[in-house]
Write an enzyme that holds these catalytic residues in place. Structure first.
Site, short mmCIF file in Angstrom:
data_model
loop_
_atom_site.label_atom_id
_atom_site.label_comp_id
_atom_site.label_asym_id
_atom_site.label_seq_id
_atom_site.Cartn_x
_atom_site.Cartn_y
_atom_site.Cartn_z
N PHE A 117 -54.18 15.49 -1.70
CA PHE A 117 -53.14 14.92 -2.55
C PHE A 117 -53.40 15.35 -3.98
CE2 PHE A 117 -49.76 11.75 -2.20
CZ PHE A 117 -49.54 11.77 -0.84
N GLN A 237 -44.32 6.34 -14.68
CA GLN A 237 -44.50 7.65 -14.04
C GLN A 237 -43.19 8.24 -13.52
OE1 GLN A 237 -46.86 8.04 -10.14
NE2 GLN A 237 -48.01 9.22 -11.65
N HIS A 239 -42.13 10.93 -10.96
CA HIS A 239 -42.67 11.70 -9.85
C HIS A 239 -41.93 13.04 -9.79
CE1 HIS A 239 -43.79 12.94 -5.83
NE2 HIS A 239 -44.58 11.89 -5.70
N LEU A 249 -37.60 9.89 -2.82
CA LEU A 249 -38.87 10.56 -2.97
C LEU A 249 -39.18 11.49 -1.79
CD1 LEU A 249 -41.02 10.30 -5.18
CD2 LEU A 249 -42.39 9.10 -3.46
N GLU A 252 -45.71 13.68 -2.16
CA GLU A 252 -46.69 14.69 -2.55
C GLU A 252 -47.43 15.25 -1.33
OE1 GLU A 252 -48.16 13.29 -6.22
OE2 GLU A 252 -50.18 13.89 -5.68
N ARG A 283 -49.20 14.17 -11.35
CA ARG A 283 -47.74 14.05 -11.40
C ARG A 283 -47.15 14.24 -12.79
NH1 ARG A 283 -47.25 8.96 -7.21
NH2 ARG A 283 -47.68 10.24 -5.38
N HIS A 364 -40.52 6.61 -11.10
CA HIS A 364 -41.19 6.25 -9.86
C HIS A 364 -42.08 5.01 -9.94
CE1 HIS A 364 -42.96 6.82 -5.97
NE2 HIS A 364 -44.16 7.07 -6.45
N ARG A 406 -50.76 7.58 -12.85
CA ARG A 406 -51.38 7.22 -11.57
C ARG A 406 -51.48 8.42 -10.64
NH1 ARG A 406 -49.50 6.15 -6.66
NH2 ARG A 406 -47.32 5.91 -7.24
N LEU A 412 -51.29 2.48 -3.24
CA LEU A 412 -51.66 1.75 -2.02
C LEU A 412 -53.11 1.26 -2.11
CD1 LEU A 412 -49.90 3.96 0.72
CD2 LEU A 412 -49.16 1.77 -0.19
#
Lengths: 591, 238
Positions: A117, A237, A239, A249, A252, A283, A364, A406, A412
């Protein structure tokens, strides 16, 4: 007649953070969850690509590396003690979710599978590392379902489709909330010893956003109105990969599996900007690179989007160019990224296996929110004074683990770790605390009066027109690129809209399922949050992470290595508090 | 393009029974039915009530009956169901009590969900090394399809057996049971099968396939129900 309830612990919001908190609180004390949706419809369910934890299941990894990446990705605005807690406890939290039944994808030897990621690296080689634990590209769906299932198993009490409109705070202590039951329009007063706010984001102040219609910041606006501050609101943010025009979305995870950005010249442009991480750069950087390409005329056909290319033959070509021995095929992508492939097929009529997908940055995630300590306790000011009985966790909270930007998968991580810590802290607090007296009739009356003011307002402004204008000005002036002049214009516009908001008229004068009324209520919250966001952004005359000022393009650690705190008591007040730096000294952020 | 939205309306505070209202709406062909409903709600008639949240097919809030079939309003593009000047009919999903306009009472649906023990049961001690329980990729794949369920109720409310008898647990609850019955980590399959073998359990399924057709997540619902029936018939879970 208003209804009255009493619980030791209350959780407002039933996404990942709220359900995790409820699960852990309910093991110790009488706990209820209030949600304006059904819990399974919370926005956690839309999280796609993964949840990071340094399990090291496929290659070497350490939680300290995860912490370093998080702090660097956050452009050194993260509170480092909080980041250490998050990254260390992420490992147990993910294992805990597996034990609860979460169906992670598996490695050949049966362990939890992991993939790459953005911004997650091996600290020694600096190369991307496989740290994101995943369940296809619906990891958030699986987390949400698993937590809801376990709450049912634990007999947690749920109040579904109740919209909270006020937080009861007296003498710096929280005693519960006031909510309206959507089905009936009745006011319910919830009296509690401890209340945890976990209502997620508020991205609906922008037009192009990945956020659900329900993400309107009702609770952060309520605590702001109750005289409490919000932290780091200027950090929102964008994205990089929203479906063009819609903002839906595309995870990523697509780039984690090898997809790349392509401009109008067919060029993989991230190589120019970020030679090591390329398309897996964080991001904020990817979003700015895309806008730079567009501004310099290299958007597709000169328009305001670029391509995300994940055709298998293209991915293999780039793997080869990068010296990566891995090769993939269409079946592999369909298995690993089924949902986002379907989004492109449904919403753009494009088959990503055969054609590149038009994307643009999309609003986002709120890095800022309700300030808390490491046990999710809400802070009343810049000195760290606690609001007794009030907690917050997940996106709505600002611990701060995400700093100025972030990293993907860390939302999560944040919500399971701090949701759990908040739940445990509430249970402990409730065992030694007693219920403080409240005037329930007054609370109910005031709640009803607030709604009646909107219901019966005899104006001529349609709420939707105001919302549309707010979203337009936020997209244009408070987006990926910002300037002082633009932010001042945005503030003026928001003030104009707030004045017009006082003259709104709604069509539905009833009580039962009055969504006309509730949407108008939500608009009021969004306007307040848009106002403080633009204010905090105007005051921060530097560029850091997701906050980019064209008139101040450099990071300024001398003046701005600090968190903003914003109050709205008639006028807006801004204060600052230092960033907690424990291990890693701020350095220039290079990838 | 211009379309007409013919919406079944019911306001419990003013109406004795439901009635139809038609709204002319200007839309883009690539707009979703949800966009058209918002156009009505936001610019023509704010009293229209519906549920929606994520608006891209994963939260399951806006299941409704569109041109006679169950769909998520956010997942069906206008151009795929109408031409310029056409009328699109929109009504609440069937078989659950209508509360207001397109909103139905979901409580009976979630009661069926809760009845099938929709959670992992495993009473073995946790691994001593503090790590995950292992599961092979093949065992994980076995129940993958039924993990996709978003509890939108499109399947259950398209089922004639459920329309005929609301006590029938319905396709969605069976899908949820399936997700755990076929999970190699779970130990309560027999209890769930007992629940589903009762009078209002899985045998009320008449294999009409409406559920599979209605599922916006592409779950092979009828197949999953068939596998549960097979496990009951043979006593073997495979």
């Amino acid at each position: 007649m208003p209804q009255y309830h009493q619980f030791d612990a209350l959780v407002v919001g039933a996404g990942g953070a709220g359900l995790m908190a409820a699960l852990y609180a309910s093991r110790g004390v009488n706990t209820a969850v209030i949600s304006k949706l059904y819990p399974t419809r919370s926005h956690t369910g839309t999280a796609q690509g993964g949840i990071s934890a340094a399990l090291g299941n496929l290659e070497e990894d350490k939680w300290e590396w995860h912490a370093y990446d998080t702090i660097k990705g956050g452009d050194f605005l993260c509170d480092q003690d909080a980041v250490d807690i998050m990254c260390r406890e992420a490992i147990d939290a993910v294992i805990d979710l597996e034990h609860m039944g979460l169906p992670f994808d598996r490695t050949p030897d049966g362990k939890i599978s992991q993939r790459r990621f953005g911004g997650h690296t091996n600290n020694e080689t600096k190369k991307p590392v496989m740290r994101a634990c995943h369940a296809a590209d619906r990891t958030g769906h699986m987390i949400l379902q698993t937590l809801y299932q376990n709450c049912i198993k634990n007999n947690v009490k749920f109040f579904d489709e109740f919209q909270v409109i006020d937080v009861l705070i007296e003498d710096g202590k929280c005693n519960g909330v006031v909510a309206v039951q959507l089905a009936t329009g009745e006011i319910h007063v919830f009296h509690s010893k401890a209340t945890l706010i976990a209502t997620g984001g508020f991205g609906k102040m922008w037009k192009v956003t990945s956020n659900a219609h329900s993400l309107t910041g009702d609770l952060p606006a309520a605590v702001l109105r109750r005289g409490l501050p919000l932290e780091d609101m200027e950090f929102f943010q964008f994205h990089p990969t929203g479906v063009y025009k819609l903002g839906i979305l595309l995870s990523e995870a697509a780039r984690g599996e090898g997809a790349v950005f392509i401009n109008d010249k067919g060029e993989r442009f991230m190589e120019r900007y970020m030679p090591t991480l390329k398309d897996l750069a964080p991001r904020d950087i990817c979003s700015r690179c895309i806008y730079t390409e567009i501004r310099e005329g290299r958007g597709i056909g000169g328009k305001d989007y670029v391509y995300l290319d994940f055709r298998p033959e293209q991915i293999n070509k780039y793997f080869e160019a990068d010296g990566n021995p891995k090769r993939i095929d269409a079946h592999y992508l369909e298995t690993r990224l089924p949902d986002i492939i379907e989004f492109a097929r449904v919403y753009q009529g494009i088959d990503p296996i055969k054609e590149p997908v038009p994307i643009q940055p999309t609003a986002h995630y709120a890095m800022g929110g309700i300030p808390t300590d490491n046990d999710a306790r809400v802070l009343a000011d810049e000195t760290g004074r606690i609001v007794e009985g009030l907690y917050a966790a997940g996106e709505v909270a600002c611990v701060s683990v995400h700093g100025a930007n972030r990293l993907g998968t860390n939302s999560l991580v944040d919500l399971v770790v701090f949701g759990k810590r908040g739940g445990i802290a509430m249970a402990e607090y409730c065992k030694q605390a007693s219920f403080r007296p409240i005037n329930r009739d007054a609370a109910a009356k005031e709640g009803a009066a607030q709604l009646d003011r909107i219901r019966n307002n005899n104006g001529n402004e349609r709420p939707h027109a105001i919302r549309k204008e707010m979203q337009a000005v936020m997209d244009e002036k408070v987006g990926v690129y910002r300037t002082g002049a633009g932010l001042e214009e945005a503030i003026d516009k928001i003030h104009e809209l707030q004045a017009r908001y006082k003259r709104i008229r709604i069509d539905d004068k009833g009580f039962k399922w009055n969504t006309d009324l509730m949407e108008a209520w939500e608009l009021g919250a969004l306007l307040d949050l848009a106002e403080v966001t633009a204010f905090a952004a105007l005051a921060r005359t530097e560029s850091r992470g997701g906050h980019y000022r064209e008139d101040y393009p450099n990071r300024d650690d001398v003046n701005f290595l600090k968190h903003s705190m914003v109050w709205k008591n008639g006028t807006i007040t801004l204060k600052y508090k230092p960033v907690r730096i424990t291990r890693i000294p701020p350095q220039e952020r290079k990838y | 393009m211009k379309i007409n939205l013919k919406i079944k309306r019911f306001n419990p505070e003013t109406d004795k029974k439901p009635h139809w209202e038609t709204y002319a709406v200007e839309v883009e062909p690539t707009d979703r039915v949800l966009d058209a409903l918002h156009e009505v709600k936001w610019n023509q008639d704010g009293t229209l009530a519906l549920r929606r949240s994520c608006a891209h097919g994963v939260c399951g809030s806006d299941a409704m009956r569109i041109n006679g079939r169950n769909m998520l309003a956010c997942k069906v593009l206008i151009q795929n169901i109408a031409k310029d000047g056409d009328t699109i009919t929109v009504e609440p999903i069937l078989g659950l009590p209508v509360v207001k306009d397109l909103i139905v009472d979901m409580e009976p649906f979630f009661a069926h969900y809760r009845a099938v023990m929709p959670y992992l049961v495993n009473n073995d001690p946790l691994p001593e090394n503090g790590r995950e329980r292992l599961q092979s990729p093949a065992d994980r794949e076995r129940y993958d399809d039924t993990t996709k369920c978003i509890l939108c109720a499109a399947c259950t409310t398209s089922c004639p057996s459920f329309w005929a008898r609301g006590e029938y647990v319905g396709p969605a609850a069976i899908v949820q049971a399936h997700r755990f019955i076929f999970d190699s980590r779970d130990q309560a399959a027999q209890q769930r099968l007992e629940i589903l073998s009762a009078q209002d359990g899985v045998w009320r399924c008449r294999t009409v396939f409406n559920c599979t057709e209605a599922c916006p997540r592409g779950i092979q619902v009828t197949k999953a129900i068939g596998e549960v029936k097979e496990a009951l018939r043979t006593g073997v879970i495979q």
